[in-house]
Design a protein around this motif. Sequence first.
Motif, PDB file in Angstrom:
ATOM      1  N   GLN A  56       0.821  -1.270  -0.059  1.00 26.83           N
ATOM      2  CA  GLN A  56       0.020   0.129  -0.149  1.00 26.83           C
ATOM      3  C   GLN A  56       0.786   1.403  -0.004  1.00 26.83           C
ATOM      4  OE1 GLN A  56      -2.544  -0.498   3.684  1.00 26.83           O
ATOM      5  NE2 GLN A  56      -3.714  -2.089   2.460  1.00 26.83           N
ATOM      6  N   PRO A  57       0.708   2.069  -1.209  1.00 28.64           N
ATOM      7  CA  PRO A  57       1.458   3.288  -0.977  1.00 28.64           C
ATOM      8  C   PRO A  57       0.752   4.079   0.202  1.00 28.64           C
ATOM      9  CG  PRO A  57      -0.109   3.434  -2.725  1.00 28.64           C
ATOM     10  CD  PRO A  57      -0.052   2.050  -2.108  1.00 28.64           C
ATOM     11  N   ALA A  58       2.039   4.677   0.981  1.00 27.41           N
ATOM     12  CA  ALA A  58       1.472   5.652   2.026  1.00 27.41           C
ATOM     13  C   ALA A  58       1.037   6.743   1.499  1.00 27.41           C
ATOM     14  CB  ALA A  58       2.733   5.774   2.779  1.00 27.41           C
ATOM     15  N   THR A  59      -0.292   7.069   2.359  1.00 26.79           N
ATOM     16  CA  THR A  59      -0.968   8.415   2.095  1.00 26.79           C
ATOM     17  C   THR A  59      -0.470   9.517   2.664  1.00 26.79           C
ATOM     18  OG1 THR A  59      -2.470   7.585   3.313  1.00 26.79           O
ATOM     19  CG2 THR A  59      -3.045   7.009   1.047  1.00 26.79           C
ATOM     20  N   ALA A  60      -0.432   9.183   4.036  1.00 21.57           N
ATOM     21  CA  ALA A  60       0.131  10.278   4.866  1.00 21.57           C
ATOM     22  C   ALA A  60       1.662  10.276   5.044  1.00 21.57           C
ATOM     23  CB  ALA A  60      -0.849  10.426   6.196  1.00 21.57           C
ATOM     24  N   ALA A  61       1.964   8.993   5.170  1.00 21.54           N
ATOM     25  CA  ALA A  61       3.232   8.496   5.431  1.00 21.54           C
ATOM     26  C   ALA A  61       3.992   8.534   4.399  1.00 21.54           C
ATOM     27  CB  ALA A  61       3.182   7.235   6.307  1.00 21.54           C
ATOM     28  N   GLU A  62       5.469   8.933   4.586  1.00 24.28           N
ATOM     29  CA  GLU A  62       6.354   8.409   3.394  1.00 24.28           C
ATOM     30  C   GLU A  62       7.467   7.825   3.951  1.00 24.28           C
ATOM     31  OE1 GLU A  62       9.434  11.345   0.854  1.00 24.28           O
ATOM     32  OE2 GLU A  62       7.407  11.948   1.119  1.00 24.28           O
ATOM     33  N   CYS A  63       7.741   6.661   3.304  1.00 22.52           N
ATOM     34  CA  CYS A  63       8.683   5.833   3.565  1.00 22.52           C
ATOM     35  C   CYS A  63      10.263   6.193   3.406  1.00 22.52           C
ATOM     36  CB  CYS A  63       8.348   4.227   3.279  1.00 22.52           C
ATOM     37  SG  CYS A  63       6.750   3.665   3.933  1.00 22.52           S
ATOM     38  N   LEU A  64      11.226   5.845   4.264  1.00 29.34           N
ATOM     39  CA  LEU A  64      12.413   6.267   4.034  1.00 29.34           C
ATOM     40  C   LEU A  64      13.199   5.227   3.459  1.00 29.34           C
ATOM     41  CD1 LEU A  64      11.362   7.829   6.661  1.00 29.34           C
ATOM     42  CD2 LEU A  64      13.888   7.484   7.515  1.00 29.34           C
ATOM     43  N   GLY A  65      14.271   5.420   2.520  1.00 26.14           N
ATOM     44  CA  GLY A  65      15.033   4.496   1.789  1.00 26.14           C
ATOM     45  C   GLY A  65      16.169   4.085   2.812  1.00 26.14           C
ATOM     46  N   GLY A  66      17.069   3.106   2.382  1.00 21.39           N
ATOM     47  CA  GLY A  66      18.046   2.309   3.245  1.00 21.39           C
ATOM     48  C   GLY A  66      18.894   3.298   3.937  1.00 21.39           C
ATOM     49  N   GLY A  67      19.450   4.368   3.144  1.00 20.87           N
ATOM     50  CA  GLY A  67      20.378   5.218   3.759  1.00 20.87           C
ATOM     51  C   GLY A  67      19.823   6.298   4.748  1.00 20.87           C
ATOM     52  N   ALA A  68      18.644   6.755   4.609  1.00 17.59           N
ATOM     53  CA  ALA A  68      17.834   7.270   5.661  1.00 17.59           C
ATOM     54  C   ALA A  68      17.409   6.720   6.968  1.00 17.59           C
ATOM     55  CB  ALA A  68      16.430   7.992   4.992  1.00 17.59           C
ATOM     56  N   VAL A  69      16.987   5.148   6.800  1.00 14.55           N
ATOM     57  CA  VAL A  69      16.687   4.304   7.717  1.00 14.55           C
ATOM     58  C   VAL A  69      18.124   4.244   8.509  1.00 14.55           C
ATOM     59  CG1 VAL A  69      16.219   1.905   8.354  1.00 14.55           C
ATOM     60  CG2 VAL A  69      14.937   3.156   6.626  1.00 14.55           C
ATOM     61  N   ARG A  70      19.344   3.886   8.168  1.00 13.18           N
ATOM     62  CA  ARG A  70      20.322   3.815   8.813  1.00 13.18           C
ATOM     63  C   ARG A  70      20.769   4.921   9.325  1.00 13.18           C
ATOM     64  NH1 ARG A  70      21.482   0.962   4.104  1.00 13.18           N
ATOM     65  NH2 ARG A  70      22.359   2.379   3.183  1.00 13.18           N
ATOM     66  N   GLN A  71      20.656   6.154   8.955  1.00 10.45           N
ATOM     67  CA  GLN A  71      20.981   7.491   9.705  1.00 10.45           C
ATOM     68  C   GLN A  71      19.820   7.373  10.878  1.00 10.45           C
ATOM     69  OE1 GLN A  71      23.420   9.655   8.631  1.00 10.45           O
ATOM     70  NE2 GLN A  71      22.827  10.359  10.677  1.00 10.45           N
ATOM     71  N   ALA A  72      18.547   7.301  10.740  1.00 12.59           N
ATOM     72  CA  ALA A  72      17.548   7.482  11.668  1.00 12.59           C
ATOM     73  C   ALA A  72      17.738   6.572  12.742  1.00 12.59           C
ATOM     74  CB  ALA A  72      16.028   7.025  11.309  1.00 12.59           C
ATOM     75  N   ILE A  73      18.516   5.323  12.788  1.00 12.66           N
ATOM     76  CA  ILE A  73      18.850   4.243  13.670  1.00 12.66           C
ATOM     77  C   ILE A  73      19.876   4.870  14.522  1.00 12.66           C
ATOM     78  CG2 ILE A  73      19.692   2.001  14.192  1.00 12.66           C
ATOM     79  CD1 ILE A  73      17.566   1.086  11.830  1.00 12.66           C
ATOM     80  N   SER A  74      20.964   5.301  13.735  1.00 16.34           N
ATOM     81  CA  SER A  74      21.990   5.744  14.399  1.00 16.34           C
ATOM     82  C   SER A  74      22.108   7.225  15.126  1.00 16.34           C
ATOM     83  CB  SER A  74      23.519   5.895  13.258  1.00 16.34           C
ATOM     84  OG  SER A  74      23.143   6.911  12.479  1.00 16.34           O
ATOM     85  N   ASP A  75      21.092   8.074  14.687  1.00 15.25           N
ATOM     86  CA  ASP A  75      20.763   9.067  15.420  1.00 15.25           C
ATOM     87  C   ASP A  75      19.808   9.008  16.735  1.00 15.25           C
ATOM     88  OD1 ASP A  75      22.057  10.613  13.568  1.00 15.25           O
ATOM     89  OD2 ASP A  75      20.117  11.216  12.424  1.00 15.25           O
ATOM     90  N   GLY A  76      19.242   7.720  16.957  1.00 13.99           N
ATOM     91  CA  GLY A  76      18.620   7.506  17.840  1.00 13.99           C
ATOM     92  C   GLY A  76      17.102   7.810  17.788  1.00 13.99           C
ATOM     93  N   ARG A  77      16.680   8.172  16.499  1.00 13.84           N
ATOM     94  CA  ARG A  77      15.314   8.499  16.126  1.00 13.84           C
ATOM     95  C   ARG A  77      14.498   7.111  15.807  1.00 13.84           C
ATOM     96  NH1 ARG A  77      14.867  11.497  11.361  1.00 13.84           N
ATOM     97  NH2 ARG A  77      16.954  10.646  10.645  1.00 13.84           N
ATOM     98  N   ALA A  78      15.215   6.152  15.656  1.00 15.72           N
ATOM     99  CA  ALA A  78      14.259   4.928  15.453  1.00 15.72           C
ATOM    100  C   ALA A  78      15.301   3.682  16.176  1.00 15.72           C
ATOM    101  CB  ALA A  78      14.174   4.732  13.959  1.00 15.72           C
ATOM    102  N   LYS A  79      14.570   2.840  16.438  1.00 16.56           N
ATOM    103  CA  LYS A  79      15.132   1.529  16.994  1.00 16.56           C
ATOM    104  C   LYS A  79      15.513   0.584  15.877  1.00 16.56           C
ATOM    105  CE  LYS A  79      12.610   0.963  21.434  1.00 16.56           C
ATOM    106  NZ  LYS A  79      13.659   0.664  22.600  1.00 16.56           N
ATOM    107  N   SER A  80      16.516  -0.421  16.135  1.00 19.83           N
ATOM    108  CA  SER A  80      16.761  -1.280  14.850  1.00 19.83           C
ATOM    109  C   SER A  80      15.547  -2.188  14.569  1.00 19.83           C
ATOM    110  CB  SER A  80      17.776  -2.376  15.583  1.00 19.83           C
ATOM    111  OG  SER A  80      17.524  -2.947  16.413  1.00 19.83           O
ATOM    112  N   LEU A  81      15.688  -2.651  13.661  1.00 19.79           N
ATOM    113  CA  LEU A  81      14.556  -3.756  13.104  1.00 19.79           C
ATOM    114  C   LEU A  81      14.388  -4.945  14.068  1.00 19.79           C
ATOM    115  CD1 LEU A  81      12.051  -4.219  11.135  1.00 19.79           C
ATOM    116  CD2 LEU A  81      13.849  -5.290   9.594  1.00 19.79           C
ATOM    117  N   VAL A  82      15.657  -5.437  14.658  1.00 14.78           N
ATOM    118  CA  VAL A  82      15.671  -6.541  15.572  1.00 14.78           C
ATOM    119  C   VAL A  82      14.725  -6.111  16.494  1.00 14.78           C
ATOM    120  CG1 VAL A  82      17.035  -7.809  17.079  1.00 14.78           C
ATOM    121  CG2 VAL A  82      17.915  -7.384  14.812  1.00 14.78           C
ATOM    122  N   ALA A  83      15.162  -5.024  17.327  1.00 16.54           N
ATOM    123  CA  ALA A  83      14.231  -4.457  18.318  1.00 16.54           C
ATOM    124  C   ALA A  83      12.774  -4.342  18.266  1.00 16.54           C
ATOM    125  CB  ALA A  83      15.017  -3.128  19.218  1.00 16.54           C
TER     126      ALA A  83
END
Length: 108
Positions: free
Chosen positions: A25-52
């Motif tokens: 489902q394409p996100a209507t209100a949400a915009e999904c992040l690409g790989g680099g942005a995901v890694r950056q969000a996790i390293s910045d502490g804005r997101a937990k890892s996928l394992v967690a």
Amino acid sequence: MQKWINICALRVLALLIVSLLVPSQPATAAECLGGGAVRQAISDGRAKSLVAITQAANAVVRGDVIKANLCSDGGRLVYELVILSRQGNVSRLELDARSGSVISVNGK
């Protein structure tokens, strides 16, 4: 041994069928992040890892994560997961990316 191979083959087939049947489902209100942005969000502490996040999701719905996206929704990051249970049920979960708390569960 043959029984185990048959069970594994059936699980792979079920995952394939579900991945084809579950529309992305394409996100209507949400915009999904690409790989680099995901890694950056996790390293910045804005997101937990996928394992967690998977561990938090499995506390609510037991099964295999067959799809996971990290998306920005109204200024906050959320994980959108699709989980296939061992019984063949498909559930969609939305979790807060920073805390891991469940926002919504559909199809449980």
